[in-house]
Design an enzyme around this catalytic site. Structure first.
Site, PDB file in Angstrom:
ATOM      1  N   ASP A  30       0.855  -1.189   0.000  1.00 31.22           N
ATOM      2  CA  ASP A  30       0.000   0.000   0.000  1.00 31.22           C
ATOM      3  C   ASP A  30       0.896   1.246   0.000  1.00 31.22           C
ATOM      4  OD1 ASP A  30      -1.753   2.181   0.845  1.00 31.22           O
ATOM      5  OD2 ASP A  30      -3.168   0.632   1.455  1.00 31.22           O
ATOM      6  N   ILE A  31       0.606   2.200  -0.881  1.00 31.10           N
ATOM      7  CA  ILE A  31       1.431   3.415  -0.942  1.00 31.10           C
ATOM      8  C   ILE A  31       1.166   4.350   0.240  1.00 31.10           C
ATOM      9  CG2 ILE A  31       1.764   3.336  -3.436  1.00 31.10           C
ATOM     10  CD1 ILE A  31      -0.331   5.606  -3.638  1.00 31.10           C
ATOM     11  N   ASN A  85     -12.760  -2.837   3.836  1.00 33.45           N
ATOM     12  CA  ASN A  85     -13.656  -1.698   3.985  1.00 33.45           C
ATOM     13  C   ASN A  85     -14.742  -1.813   2.918  1.00 33.45           C
ATOM     14  OD1 ASN A  85     -11.941  -0.637   5.984  1.00 33.45           O
ATOM     15  ND2 ASN A  85     -10.690   0.371   4.446  1.00 33.45           N
ATOM     16  N   GLY A  91     -15.315   3.191   4.954  1.00 37.74           N
ATOM     17  CA  GLY A  91     -14.000   3.735   4.650  1.00 37.74           C
ATOM     18  C   GLY A  91     -13.418   3.304   3.317  1.00 37.74           C
ATOM     19  N   GLN A  92     -14.237   2.696   2.452  1.00 39.83           N
ATOM     20  CA  GLN A  92     -13.728   2.274   1.146  1.00 39.83           C
ATOM     21  C   GLN A  92     -13.512   3.491   0.264  1.00 39.83           C
ATOM     22  OE1 GLN A  92     -16.222  -0.594  -0.914  1.00 39.83           O
ATOM     23  NE2 GLN A  92     -14.663  -0.997  -2.453  1.00 39.83           N
ATOM     24  N   HIS A  98     -10.941  -5.172  -2.120  1.00 36.92           N
ATOM     25  CA  HIS A  98      -9.565  -5.351  -1.689  1.00 36.92           C
ATOM     26  C   HIS A  98      -9.494  -5.587  -0.195  1.00 36.92           C
ATOM     27  CE1 HIS A  98     -10.259  -0.988  -1.379  1.00 36.92           C
ATOM     28  NE2 HIS A  98      -9.283  -0.944  -0.481  1.00 36.92           N
ATOM     29  N   LEU A  99      -8.467  -6.292   0.170  1.00 40.63           N
ATOM     30  CA  LEU A  99      -8.217  -6.646   1.556  1.00 40.63           C
ATOM     31  C   LEU A  99      -6.913  -5.967   1.974  1.00 40.63           C
ATOM     32  CD1 LEU A  99      -8.284 -10.243   2.906  1.00 40.63           C
ATOM     33  CD2 LEU A  99      -6.193  -8.942   3.024  1.00 40.63           C
ATOM     34  N   HIS A 100      -6.942  -5.290   3.119  1.00 40.19           N
ATOM     35  CA  HIS A 100      -5.734  -4.707   3.696  1.00 40.19           C
ATOM     36  C   HIS A 100      -5.159  -5.704   4.696  1.00 40.19           C
ATOM     37  CE1 HIS A 100      -6.393  -0.359   2.623  1.00 40.19           C
ATOM     38  NE2 HIS A 100      -7.642  -0.800   2.506  1.00 40.19           N
TER      39      HIS A 100
END
Length: 112
Positions: A30-31, A85, A91-92, A98-100
């Site tokens: 993740d950036i 999210n 918070g998406q 996607h999964l964090h």
């Protein structure tokens, strides 16, 4: 989708710091990292959010891929958090499922 940021990453049109890729999923750092280890795992097909799928196998594969990467990167034993999210209140910000995965430090609860 031609305008989706993550679809462009999967297609190779936008560079990403790739960690893992197979026929179904793509994982990259993740950036905007929120922990020493913070990566995303996404499906290669466009699915806008968790509300838009009933593919249990794919959602499970996202989770198991995160676990594999956490082990490979050496922080699984200390612990990590996996988050999806969903929509605005969740918070998406990118509308591609996607999964964090976050680890490498003690994470507080509740998250925010």
């Amino acid at each position: 989708m031609s305008s989706c940021l993550f679809c462009k990453i999967v297609a190779g049109d936008i560079p990403a710091d790739k960690i893992y890729e197979d026929e179904d999923v793509f994982a990259f750092h993740d950036i905007g990292k929120q922990a020493p280890h913070h990566f995303l795992v996404i499906p290669k097909i466009h699915i806008a959010s968790l509300n838009e799928t009933n593919d249990a196998a794919l959602v499970g594969k996202l989770t198991l891929t995160a676990s594999k990467i956490a082990k490979d990167l050496g922080f699984a034993d200390e612990g990590y958090r996996v988050v999806m999210n969903c929509n605005d209140h969740g918070g998406q910000t990118v509308y591609h499922l996607h999964l964090h995965c976050l680890g490498g430090r003690v994470l507080s609860w509740p998250p925010g």
